[in-house]
Design an enzyme around this catalytic site. Structure first.
Site, short mmCIF file in Angstrom:
data_model
loop_
_atom_site.label_atom_id
_atom_site.label_comp_id
_atom_site.label_asym_id
_atom_site.label_seq_id
_atom_site.Cartn_x
_atom_site.Cartn_y
_atom_site.Cartn_z
N GLY A 103 0.85 -1.09 0.03
CA GLY A 103 0.08 -0.12 0.09
C GLY A 103 0.95 1.16 0.26
N CYS A 104 0.27 2.43 -0.21
CA CYS A 104 1.13 3.59 -0.62
C CYS A 104 1.34 4.11 0.76
CB CYS A 104 0.09 4.73 -1.19
SG CYS A 104 -1.43 4.87 -0.58
N TYR A 105 0.46 4.44 1.90
CA TYR A 105 0.92 4.71 3.31
C TYR A 105 1.92 3.79 3.65
CZ TYR A 105 -3.00 8.24 4.00
OH TYR A 105 -3.77 9.24 4.12
#
Length: 879
Positions: free
Chosen positions: A689-691
């Site tokens: 995921g990005c976060y």
């Protein structure tokens, strides 16, 4: 539900279990047969009851549902399969819930705030149950709405001992509010094809609780089941309010939780579900959600805990008193509305499960078993004894000659026997559970008890065991050999190697609930496979040299679900890649339209179904499948690709579905922290995921220095992170001059970061008014006086000196500088005056390195190209 112990919650097990992987038969047939059985059970078991004249029906709800309602609606079955861990779980829980009459399935109490804030999610979850033939009794509150209406009317809400004083003016508002909210929920259900019946009166009889003190507040004295039974018999979901009536017809206000409890006492359901915003009971000391409470064993000690006070104490006491009057099979779940399906239909569950349970008993000799017949019954579950290869008497004689410790609940629904021979790794020799033991979480309780007593353990399981995913979740590593798998936890590398050698060279002996003698140990040609849970590299330069491109042959990429921002960015990157080309793009909404932003060829969107994908895979027309789908949707596509033998294609999933895989089937694709060779060799890669990418990269170098707490991450993303579906989180007007916090606890990226780092973190996400880019401000507790700011920066520079997509900066990076860039910038490195806390700032473009760029890195590695092939040099951030 199979969950963790009261005050501990281990890393979440991927819902795509090994059991599902090993049983890749078409599950839709099995599900539909269960649904049909449910329909037959309901028609046979539900007694007819006349409708109550007090039931209020809307015009939409008045027409009877069609007898030929399509229980096997394709979308419903797909939703079911995508939200459940395995075929075993689907069949197990549906069979469990359909073992009683329809009105005894569940009572669900809905908080008023959920109707206001999560109406669509609530309606969707109830529709899911309805379409698989389950009819929960739904009762809702309306507290927040009442306060708002009273405020508009200029009436100040008054409470005594937490009970709302309900004078005639307040009752007028209460009644109006209940009718409005009830109609809102019924209308929302009818719009999505669910027949629902509003029942706003006629169920609860009451007398005044204390008229002088509380005025029109009631104490329930009786429950009229007829309106509820009539609704379910006719095929409607009953939607109740908690308004009660006196014998003379006076309406009285009753607390919704109390009303739900009275319904439960009357119907004796398998589940009582309280939906609330917190999603469970929170341990006030740790801040973590309590996963399960076994009242018979834990209630007295739990009530002495310092954090169990006020409303929490009252809630636990009320549930304790309620369950004392219900069958032991009944349980209470306190969950968030989004987790309703997971709580009901998966082993791992979601919120807080409260049940009576049984006390657990340890025994060190056969003499301590008070009832030998009970022990014999438990041992008869063993497959070797069932098959006549071993007798109960011979096994009992064996136990008399060895040192062992047994674990079990009072009725021995679960029996575990650990052999503890001097000089050897303790071995879990038997783990025998009834279906009830699995369903009611006794298995987890037993295993947790074993783990308290034994720092290390090994056990052997047949690879076809239906509960294989559960065994994987309990282990640190495993070794497979021709149909059997040896698991272990708590072993250092040399000890594990010795255990594997012994297992590999001779028969240690099969054990546990589904093991069997296979005769494979004498074979000279043996299949072997090793699986270890990943640990972070600790060397200053943990990454191997970058792979050079091995081939200039064009590889074909198929994008499944390519209409979002991530898909658009990936298409642009592939368009400029020298060795990749797009062969297929699939989107239901864009079917028939031309793919924009791709210039190598004219590609038309199609709406590929699993059967289409299987055909393409069989023909070998795709080299890389990229699943750019929402969470919980891609499993049917992955399964059909897996079903094609000897395929050479690779799968990269951009969703969160397989980021928590513990089977060894998927590889987590974060090249800067993971083994690049493992990614290159993997058949299936889960894109982070990005976060989670930025946070892991920012925290990993300091994991070994963390002490007295856990990192806390304050994350802010541009609104592209909210996707293309309209919502307040991507509404520019709402976001203007604003910052929106959301998913304040238990966000999926919090779990992902914690799982991958093997270090728990707290994470609070926010969305801001810019389009793309994420900024993390991360507080990391460290050993006091251990590091200076300069030393910390040096640690990061050493760790990432060869990483082309990670930049270390002395200053805190700005989010405006990361937009459109393909890497991560880490800086700040401030140490507080007590020298026990570091603050680090990290930025990342959520659509690029947070998604599309990282996906391209993984594609390059999987196809033998240079890792950074196709990533523009002018936008790569370099140190």
């Amino acid at each position: 539900m199979l969950k963790q112990a009261v005050f501990q919650r281990s890393s979440h097990v991927s819902r795509t279990s090994v059991a599902a992987r090993l049983a890749r038969k078409s599950t839709s047939v099995g599900v539909n047969s269960v649904l049909l059985a449910r329909h037959q059970v309901r028609n046979k078991s539900t007694k007819s009851s006349s409708s109550s004249s007090s039931s209020v029906a809307t015009p939409a709800a008045s027409a009877a549902p069609s007898p030929a309602r399509n229980y096997s609606t394709k979308s419903t079955v797909i939703q079911l399969l995508n939200n459940i861990g395995s075929k075993r779980e689907v069949e197990q829980y549906l069979k469990y819930f359909t073992s009683v009459s329809s009105q005894q399935f569940a009572v669900i109490k809905v908080g008023g705030a959920i109707i206001t804030q999560q109406l669509d999610e609530l309606a969707s979850c109830l529709a899911f149950l309805y379409h698989v033939g389950l009819y929960p009794i739904v009762l809702h509150g309306t507290g927040p709405q009442i306060n708002e209406l009273l405020e508009n009317e200029g009436v100040e809400p008054e409470y005594i001992d937490g009970i709302r004083i309900t004078n005639p003016k307040t009752m007028e508002v209460v009644r109006k509010c209940f009718l409005e909210q009830n109609l809102r929920l019924v209308t929302a259900l009818e719009k999505i094809g669910v027949h629902a019946r509003p029942i706003t009166a006629g169920v609860f009889q009451a007398e005044y609780l204390n008229k002088e003190k509380y005025d029109l507040v009631g104490k329930i004295t009786g429950v009229n089941k007829s309106p509820v039974e009539a609704a379910i018999t006719a095929g409607y979901l009953p939607i109740l309010t908690s308004l009660a009536e006196t014998a003379s017809g006076q309406l009285l206000n009753v607390n919704a939780d109390v009303a739900a409890g009275e319904l439960a006492r009357e119907f004796e359901p398998l589940k009582i579900v309280y939906l609330n915003e917190k999603g469970g009971i929170i341990n006030g000391n740790t801040g973590e959600k309590v996963s399960i409470i076994n009242l018979d064993e834990e209630y007295e000690e739990l009530m002495k805990e310092s954090w169990v006070k006020y409303g929490t104490k009252l809630k636990i006491k009320e549930i304790h008193d309620l369950l004392q009057h219900l069958p032991r099979s009944s349980s209470v779940a306190i969950i968030d509305v989004d987790d309703l399906q997971k709580e009901l239909f998966t082993d791992s569950g979601a919120g807080t499960l409260i049940r009576r349970g049984y006390k657990l008993i340890n025994r060190n000799s056969l003499r301590e078993f008070g009832n030998p017949d009970l022990l014999r019954t438990a041992l008869l579950r063993d497959p070797e004894i069932k098959a006549g290869k071993l007798s109960v008497a011979s096994y009992l004689k064996f136990l008399e000659s060895v040192q062992f410790k047994s674990y079990g609940d009072e009725p021995l629904e679960v029996l575990a026997i650990v052999l503890n021979e001097d000089g050897k790794v303790p071995k879990l020799d038997k783990f025998l559970s009834s279906k009830t033991g699995w369903l009611n979480n006794v298995t987890d309780n037993i295993f947790n008890s074993i783990k308290k007593d034994f720092e290390s353990l090994c056990w052997i399981v047949d690879e076809n065991d239906a509960n294989l995913a559960w065994y994987f979740s309990k282990s640190d590593g495993s070794f497979a050999k021709n149909g059997q798998i040896i698991f272990w936890y708590g072993l250092k590398t040399p000890e594990a190697a010795e255990l594997i050698k012994e297992f590999d060279n001779s028969a240690i002996g099969s054990s546990l609930s589904s093991a069997k003698e296979s005769g494979v140990f004498s074979s000279s040609q043996q299949k072997r496979g090793l699986h270890l849970k990943r640990s972070l590299a600790t060397s200053a330069n943990p990454n191997p040299p970058l792979r050079e491109g091995k081939s200039q042959e064009k590889k074909k990429v198929a994008l499944i679900g390519a209409r979002g921002y991530t898909g658009q960015n990936l298409i642009k990157l592939i368009d400029n890649h020298p060795y990749l080309e797009i062969s297929h793009v699939s989107s239901r909404e864009l079917e028939g339209q031309k793919l924009k932003g791709y210039n190598k060829d004219t590609i038309i969107y199609s709406n590929l179904q699993p059967e289409d994908i299987k055909l393409l895979e069989e023909k070998g027309e795709v080299d890389v499948w990229v699943m750019a789908l929402p969470n919980g949707v891609c499993k049917p596509f992955v399964d059909v690709i897996d079903s094609v033998g000897n395929s050479k294609s690779k799968i990269i999933d951009l969703s969160a579905d397989y980021r928590f895989d513990t089977t060894g089937d998927w590889t987590y694709g974060l090249p800067e922290l993971n083994d690049r060779q493992a990614i290159a060799n993997a058949k299936k890669i889960s894109n982070p995921g990005c976060y989670a990418t930025a946070a892991q990269v920012a925290i990993a170098p300091l994991v070994e220095y963390i002490e007295n707490g856990k990192p806390s991450i304050f994350g802010v993303s541009g609104y592209s992170g909210a996707g293309t579906k309209p919502s307040p989180k991507n509404d520019v007007a709402v976001l203007s001059n604003n910052l929106i916090p959301y998913s304040l606890t238990d966000h999926v990226h919090e779990r992902e970061i914690s799982s991958q780092l093997k270090q728990k973190v707290d994470f609070t996400p926010h969305v801001a008014q810019w389009f793309q880019g994420i900024s993390h401000t991360i507080n990391i507790p460290i050993k006091k006086h251990s590091l200076t700011s300069r030393e910390i920066r040096n640690i990061y520079q050493d760790r990432y000196q060869n990483e082309q997509l990670i930049t270390i900066s002395g200053e805190a990076p700005l989010v405006k500088d990361i937009s459109g860039k393909h890497g991560v910038v880490i800086g700040g490195f401030a140490v507080n005056s007590d020298e026990d806390r570091v603050v680090v700032v990290a930025t990342i473009d959520n659509l690029l390195k947070g998604a599309a760029t990282q996906c391209l890195q993984n594609i390059n590695l999987s196809q033998g190209f240079g890792e950074y092939e196709g990533i523009p040099d002018d936008t790569v951030i370099r140190g």
